[in-house]
Design an enzyme around this catalytic site. Structure first.
Site, PDB file in Angstrom:
ATOM      1  CG  ASN A  39      -0.298   0.841   2.317  1.00 16.15           C
ATOM      2  OD1 ASN A  39      -0.290   2.162   2.687  1.00 16.15           O
ATOM      3  ND2 ASN A  39       0.239  -0.187   3.205  1.00 16.15           N
ATOM      4  CG  PHE A  90      -0.397   9.102   7.235  1.00 10.75           C
ATOM      5  CD1 PHE A  90      -0.890   7.203   7.185  1.00 10.75           C
ATOM      6  CD2 PHE A  90       0.484   9.799   7.541  1.00 10.75           C
ATOM      7  CE1 PHE A  90       0.378   7.267   8.266  1.00 10.75           C
ATOM      8  CE2 PHE A  90       1.366   9.049   8.518  1.00 10.75           C
ATOM      9  CZ  PHE A  90       1.751   7.839   8.174  1.00 10.75           C
ATOM     10  CB  SER A 113       3.593   5.536   6.752  1.00  6.93           C
ATOM     11  OG  SER A 113       3.530   6.283   5.604  1.00  6.93           O
ATOM     12  CG  ASN A 117       3.270   4.238   1.775  1.00  8.60           C
ATOM     13  OD1 ASN A 117       3.601   3.773   0.962  1.00  8.60           O
ATOM     14  ND2 ASN A 117       2.422   3.562   2.251  1.00  8.60           N
ATOM     15  CB  THR A 118       3.542  10.601   5.256  1.00  7.77           C
ATOM     16  OG1 THR A 118       2.697  10.336   5.573  1.00  7.77           O
ATOM     17  CG2 THR A 118       4.514  11.766   5.747  1.00  7.77           C
ATOM     18  CE  LYS A 164       2.556  -0.272  12.328  1.00  9.87           C
ATOM     19  NZ  LYS A 164       1.565  -0.191  12.460  1.00  9.87           N
ATOM     20  CG  ASN A 222       4.069   0.904   9.413  1.00  6.81           C
ATOM     21  OD1 ASN A 222       4.227   0.360   8.358  1.00  6.81           O
ATOM     22  ND2 ASN A 222       4.032   2.019   9.562  1.00  6.81           N
TER      23      ASN A 222
HETATM   24  C1  LIG Z   1      -3.577  -0.998   3.521  1.00  5.43           C
HETATM   25  C2  LIG Z   1      -2.688  -0.436   4.957  1.00  5.43           C
HETATM   26  C3  LIG Z   1      -3.080  -0.083   5.502  1.00  5.43           C
HETATM   27  C4  LIG Z   1      -2.344   0.572   6.475  1.00  5.43           C
HETATM   28  N1  LIG Z   1      -1.988   1.893   7.163  1.00  5.43           N
HETATM   29  C5  LIG Z   1      -1.315   1.881   7.695  1.00  5.43           C
HETATM   30  C6  LIG Z   1      -1.855   2.741   9.216  1.00  5.43           C
HETATM   31  O1  LIG Z   1      -2.195   4.012   8.608  1.00  5.43           O
HETATM   32  N2  LIG Z   1      -0.609   3.425   9.828  1.00  5.43           N
HETATM   33  C7  LIG Z   1      -0.122   2.573  10.805  1.00  5.43           C
HETATM   34  O2  LIG Z   1       0.789   2.842  11.248  1.00  5.43           O
HETATM   35  N3  LIG Z   1       0.066   1.390   9.701  1.00  5.43           N
HETATM   36  C8  LIG Z   1      -0.839   0.937   8.807  1.00  5.43           C
HETATM   37  N4  LIG Z   1      -0.385  -0.436   8.243  1.00  5.43           N
HETATM   38  C9  LIG Z   1       0.729  -1.439   8.684  1.00  5.43           C
HETATM   39  C10 LIG Z   1      -0.344  -1.907   9.638  1.00  5.43           C
HETATM   40  O3  LIG Z   1      -1.155  -1.409  10.911  1.00  5.43           O
HETATM   41  C11 LIG Z   1       0.882  -2.623  10.216  1.00  5.43           C
HETATM   42  O4  LIG Z   1       1.862  -2.837  10.185  1.00  5.43           O
HETATM   43  C12 LIG Z   1       1.575  -4.515   9.331  1.00  5.43           C
HETATM   44  O5  LIG Z   1       0.245  -4.613   7.985  1.00  5.43           O
HETATM   45  C13 LIG Z   1       2.457  -5.339   9.590  1.00  5.43           C
HETATM   46  O6  LIG Z   1       1.037  -5.816   9.792  1.00  5.43           O
HETATM   47  P1  LIG Z   1       0.139  -7.602   8.403  1.00  5.43           P
HETATM   48  O7  LIG Z   1       2.164  -8.486   8.225  1.00  5.43           O
HETATM   49  O8  LIG Z   1      -0.787  -8.082   9.488  1.00  5.43           O
HETATM   50  O9  LIG Z   1      -0.879  -6.649   7.464  1.00  5.43           O
HETATM   51  C14 LIG Z   1      -1.408   0.057   7.039  1.00  5.43           C
HETATM   52  C15 LIG Z   1      -0.851  -1.475   6.814  1.00  5.43           C
HETATM   53  C16 LIG Z   1      -1.787  -2.361   5.339  1.00  5.43           C
HETATM   54  C17 LIG Z   1      -1.911  -3.399   4.362  1.00  5.43           C
END
Ligand SMILES: Cc1cc2nc3c(=O)[nH]c(=O)nc-3n(C[C@H](O)[C@H](O)[C@H](O)COP(=O)(O)O)c2cc1C
Length: 350
Positions: free
Chosen positions: A110, A114, A172, A174-175, A210, A239
């Site tokens: 992704n 934000f 993140s 992406n910022t 985080k 993350n």
């Molecule tokens: C589509 C998507 C959007 C995410 N948005 C955020 C976010 O806004 N803030 C954040 O701290 N992590 C975000 N994450 C990261 C997740 O919170 C998590 O740390 C990461 O996906 C690893 O866990 P997973 O393998 O179970 O997905 C996002 C992950 C995905 C897949």
């Protein structure tokens, strides 16, 4: 049956459309929630951050960005939910498409950047629907922010009286330049300002940080020292990653953004082990990255996590995922000879 049909259709739909439909189903109790009613065992209980977590499995940030469905999440067997990332001002995020499934690898890339309704609207939503379980708020800066630190402080002040913990998201990918906050001087300045602000507000809400999986061993040592020095209450590891393992086969693997799910599992476990070897029992770790079942959950706990979060396996496996993990964890504790889940924390690090 109806749920299986819905799930199959959702997996074929555009990922963002599927996500907004899932949010609508959960928000309107369209799913037969009574089927998913949780039964957790005392053996899985964790006492952390001044709370008792009746399941170690939490919903990771990003799924419920605008605080719409957390109360349904608790009914699905999750022990806690983290909303956000919430930014001070509303913003729409990056242009679409910006979410890509890597189905063959059970991953997601992704580059949302934000998208957020902003702190004012999100707090209104929370006040109209008080959380019935353990509730964290993940905060981050606006893309166009003049001072990222000011943005965190604004969100902290705005939210600190309406949640069980605040998670400072510096990770993140992406910022633009957000991850620069991992640098020694910058993180020192950020965490000192956060602690000072809390002091002036006379607020004691636990603060979590985080962290990115894409950091060096030297940076892990620096961050750990500052986390201990500033008495940060917990770390969320990790993350998404910007690295791409050569074993990944899905066509979408070269999309720009953060990769989550199965390909992140080993990467995040290594980071958890390294932090645990320094932080040990002083600062609890919430482990995220590729948790999909009891085995992967227990591996993360043994790497040093006391709690877990997931996002990607909710997408691939569906809403019964937390209950499934709770049940499998209980069986695994028994077969591996652990009295409680607490006894397994960090066991692969010793
Ligand atoms: C589509 C998507 C959007 C995410 N948005 C955020 C976010 O806004 N803030 C954040 O701290 N992590 C975000 N994450 C990261 C997740 O919170 C998590 O740390 C990461 O996906 C690893 O866990 P997973 O393998 O179970 O997905 C996002 C992950 C995905 C897949």
């Amino acid at each position: 049956m109806i749920y299986q049909i819905i799930n199959t259709l959702l997996k074929k739909a555009d990922p963002e459309l599927a996500h907004s439909l899932a949010i609508k189903f959960l928000k309107n109790n369209f799913l037969p929630l009574q089927l998913f009613t949780s039964k957790t065992s005392k053996k899985l209980e964790m006492n952390l951050l001044g709370k008792t977590f009746n399941s170690p499995v939490g919903l990771a940030a990003g799924f419920d960005k605008n605080a719409e469905i957390y109360n349904s999440i608790y009914k699905l067997g999750f022990g806690f939910a983290e909303i956000g990332t919430v930014t001070p001002l509303p913003q729409s995020g990056n242009p679409k498409p910006r979410v890509f499934r890597l189905s063959e690898d059970k991953g997601i890339i992704n580059r949302l950047g934000f998208p957020s309704e902003g702190m004012v609207k999100v707090k209104e939503t929370i006040q109209q629907n008080k959380p019935t379980g353990i509730f964290g708020i993940n905060i981050g800066p606006n893309k166009e922010s003049i001072s990222k630190i000011e943005d965190y402080l604004q969100c902290l002040e705005y939210f600190c009286d309406c949640c069980d913990y605040i998670c400072i998201n510096i990770s993140s990918p992406n910022t633009p330049n957000l991850r620069d906050l991992h640098e020694k001087n910058k993180i020192e300045e950020l965490l000192t300002s956060i602690k000072l602000k809390q002091k002036t507000l006379n607020n004691k809400t636990p603060i979590l940080l985080k962290i990115s999986p894409d950091i060096s061993d030297a940076n892990i040592s620096e961050l750990s020292a500052i986390i201990l020095q500033q008495k940060i209450d917990g770390v969320v590891l990790t993350n998404t990653t910007i690295t791409r393992n050569k074993d990944i086969i899905s066509l979408n693997k070269n999309e720009v953004g953060g990769l989550s799910g199965k390909p992140l599992f080993d990467v995040s476990n290594e980071i958890i082990k390294k932090f645990y070897s320094i932080l040990k029992n002083q600062v609890p770790i919430i482990g995220a990255g590729g948790v999909t079942d009891g085995q992967t959950a227990l591996a993360k706990i043994k790497s040093g996590a006391s709690l877990l979060q997931l996002y990607t396996s909710f997408v691939y496996e569906g809403p019964y995922i937390a209950n499934k993990i709770n049940g499998e964890l209980e069986d695994l504790l028994q077969s591996e000879g652990y009295e409680t889940l607490k006894d397994a924390v960090g066991k692969d690090c010793i």
